[in-house]
Scaffold this motif. Structure first.
Motif, PDB file in Angstrom:
ATOM      1  N   MET A 286       0.852  -1.191   0.000  1.00  0.00           N
ATOM      2  CA  MET A 286       0.000   0.000   0.000  1.00  0.00           C
ATOM      3  C   MET A 286       0.893   1.248   0.000  1.00  0.00           C
ATOM      4  O   MET A 286       1.834   1.339   0.776  1.00  0.00           O
ATOM      5  N   MET A 287       0.562   2.169  -0.860  1.00  0.00           N
ATOM      6  CA  MET A 287       1.368   3.371  -0.999  1.00  0.00           C
ATOM      7  C   MET A 287       0.636   4.548  -0.372  1.00  0.00           C
ATOM      8  O   MET A 287      -0.541   4.728  -0.586  1.00  0.00           O
ATOM      9  N   MET A 288       1.379   5.341   0.417  1.00  0.00           N
ATOM     10  CA  MET A 288       0.787   6.538   1.000  1.00  0.00           C
ATOM     11  C   MET A 288       0.651   7.612  -0.065  1.00  0.00           C
ATOM     12  O   MET A 288       1.511   7.735  -0.921  1.00  0.00           O
ATOM     13  N   LEU A 289      -0.403   8.372   0.030  1.00  0.00           N
ATOM     14  CA  LEU A 289      -0.572   9.498  -0.871  1.00  0.00           C
ATOM     15  C   LEU A 289       0.604  10.438  -0.692  1.00  0.00           C
ATOM     16  O   LEU A 289       0.934  10.822   0.420  1.00  0.00           O
ATOM     17  N   GLY A 290       1.252  10.777  -1.787  1.00  0.00           N
ATOM     18  CA  GLY A 290       2.390  11.675  -1.731  1.00  0.00           C
ATOM     19  C   GLY A 290       3.728  10.980  -1.606  1.00  0.00           C
ATOM     20  O   GLY A 290       4.737  11.530  -1.987  1.00  0.00           O
ATOM     21  N   GLY A 291       3.741   9.758  -1.073  1.00  0.00           N
ATOM     22  CA  GLY A 291       5.006   9.030  -0.947  1.00  0.00           C
ATOM     23  C   GLY A 291       5.289   8.241  -2.219  1.00  0.00           C
ATOM     24  O   GLY A 291       4.382   7.904  -2.959  1.00  0.00           O
ATOM     25  N   THR A 292       6.561   7.955  -2.454  1.00  0.00           N
ATOM     26  CA  THR A 292       6.879   7.144  -3.624  1.00  0.00           C
ATOM     27  C   THR A 292       6.831   5.667  -3.264  1.00  0.00           C
ATOM     28  O   THR A 292       7.050   5.291  -2.114  1.00  0.00           O
ATOM     29  N   SER A 293       6.552   4.863  -4.268  1.00  0.00           N
ATOM     30  CA  SER A 293       6.525   3.418  -4.075  1.00  0.00           C
ATOM     31  C   SER A 293       7.950   2.895  -3.938  1.00  0.00           C
ATOM     32  O   SER A 293       8.919   3.620  -4.147  1.00  0.00           O
ATOM     33  N   GLU A 294       8.066   1.631  -3.614  1.00  0.00           N
ATOM     34  CA  GLU A 294       9.362   0.959  -3.679  1.00  0.00           C
ATOM     35  C   GLU A 294       9.758   0.872  -5.147  1.00  0.00           C
ATOM     36  O   GLU A 294       8.900   0.844  -6.021  1.00  0.00           O
ATOM     37  N   ALA A 295      11.058   0.787  -5.399  1.00  0.00           N
ATOM     38  CA  ALA A 295      11.530   0.601  -6.779  1.00  0.00           C
ATOM     39  C   ALA A 295      11.103  -0.779  -7.268  1.00  0.00           C
ATOM     40  O   ALA A 295      11.178  -1.760  -6.526  1.00  0.00           O
ATOM     41  N   LYS A 296      10.632  -0.828  -8.502  1.00  0.00           N
ATOM     42  CA  LYS A 296      10.188  -2.088  -9.094  1.00  0.00           C
ATOM     43  C   LYS A 296      10.852  -2.240 -10.462  1.00  0.00           C
ATOM     44  O   LYS A 296      11.149  -1.241 -11.118  1.00  0.00           O
TER      45      LYS A 296
ATOM     46  N   THR B 126      24.538   5.978 -12.638  1.00  0.00           N
ATOM     47  CA  THR B 126      25.076   4.631 -12.824  1.00  0.00           C
ATOM     48  C   THR B 126      23.983   3.618 -12.523  1.00  0.00           C
ATOM     49  O   THR B 126      22.929   3.959 -11.981  1.00  0.00           O
ATOM     50  N   LYS B 127      24.273   2.371 -12.845  1.00  0.00           N
ATOM     51  CA  LYS B 127      23.312   1.302 -12.592  1.00  0.00           C
ATOM     52  C   LYS B 127      22.936   1.211 -11.114  1.00  0.00           C
ATOM     53  O   LYS B 127      21.813   0.908 -10.760  1.00  0.00           O
ATOM     54  N   ASN B 128      23.873   1.536 -10.242  1.00  0.00           N
ATOM     55  CA  ASN B 128      23.659   1.371  -8.802  1.00  0.00           C
ATOM     56  C   ASN B 128      23.087   2.608  -8.120  1.00  0.00           C
ATOM     57  O   ASN B 128      22.776   2.559  -6.931  1.00  0.00           O
ATOM     58  N   ASP B 129      22.963   3.717  -8.849  1.00  0.00           N
ATOM     59  CA  ASP B 129      22.392   4.917  -8.223  1.00  0.00           C
ATOM     60  C   ASP B 129      20.919   4.676  -7.895  1.00  0.00           C
ATOM     61  O   ASP B 129      20.152   4.232  -8.750  1.00  0.00           O
ATOM     62  N   GLU B 130      20.561   4.970  -6.648  1.00  0.00           N
ATOM     63  CA  GLU B 130      19.170   4.783  -6.218  1.00  0.00           C
ATOM     64  C   GLU B 130      18.275   5.801  -6.916  1.00  0.00           C
ATOM     65  O   GLU B 130      18.624   6.955  -7.095  1.00  0.00           O
ATOM     66  N   LEU B 131      17.118   5.327  -7.323  1.00  0.00           N
ATOM     67  CA  LEU B 131      16.098   6.170  -7.906  1.00  0.00           C
ATOM     68  C   LEU B 131      15.405   6.897  -6.758  1.00  0.00           C
ATOM     69  O   LEU B 131      14.734   6.293  -5.935  1.00  0.00           O
ATOM     70  N   THR B 132      15.631   8.216  -6.665  1.00  0.00           N
ATOM     71  CA  THR B 132      15.058   8.991  -5.564  1.00  0.00           C
ATOM     72  C   THR B 132      14.206  10.109  -6.105  1.00  0.00           C
ATOM     73  O   THR B 132      14.277  10.434  -7.296  1.00  0.00           O
ATOM     74  N   TYR B 133      13.445  10.733  -5.247  1.00  0.00           N
ATOM     75  CA  TYR B 133      12.627  11.865  -5.658  1.00  0.00           C
ATOM     76  C   TYR B 133      13.535  13.022  -6.060  1.00  0.00           C
ATOM     77  O   TYR B 133      14.508  13.320  -5.382  1.00  0.00           O
ATOM     78  N   PHE B 134      13.225  13.640  -7.185  1.00  0.00           N
ATOM     79  CA  PHE B 134      13.958  14.850  -7.598  1.00  0.00           C
ATOM     80  C   PHE B 134      13.013  15.759  -8.346  1.00  0.00           C
ATOM     81  O   PHE B 134      11.951  15.355  -8.735  1.00  0.00           O
TER      82      PHE B 134
END
Length: 98
Positions: A1-11, A90-98
């Motif tokens: 379950m995803m909170m409104l406004g929060g990002t999901s886990e990376a898939k 890079t491949k290992n860079d985490e996908l974060t909010y920007f």
């Protein structure tokens, strides 16, 4: 379950995510002044806002990756918009909010 406004886990990216990424590829190539020989979505996160954000990690070849943020309004007829992007990832860079 995803909170409104929060990002999901990376898939891992699925076909739908690749199709969305492909829609903004020409605009991204224009903005970065590059033609990518490869443009493969590998991972994504989503975020419910007044519409939907997608954060997509894209493999553009030669060990180089981009992170792109796309937005689609509430209506299904709303086109995906390229909101922002980050290069030199890079491949290992985490996908974060920007």
């Amino acid at each position: 379950m995803m909170m409104l406004g929060g990002t999901s886990e990376a898939k891992p990216a699925i076909l739908e995510i690749q199709e969305i990424a492909d829609k903004v590829r020409p605009l991204l190539e224009e903005k970065t002044n590059e033609k990518y020989e490869k443009f493969e979505a590998v991972e994504y996160k989503s975020q419910i806002v007044a519409g939907q954000n997608y954060f997509i990690k894209v493999d553009v070849g030669h060990g180089r990756f981009l992170h792109i943020r796309l937005f689609q309004g509430i209506s299904e007829e709303d086109d995906w918009e390229l909101d922002d992007y980050q290069v030199n990832k890079t491949k290992n860079d985490e996908l974060t909010y920007f």
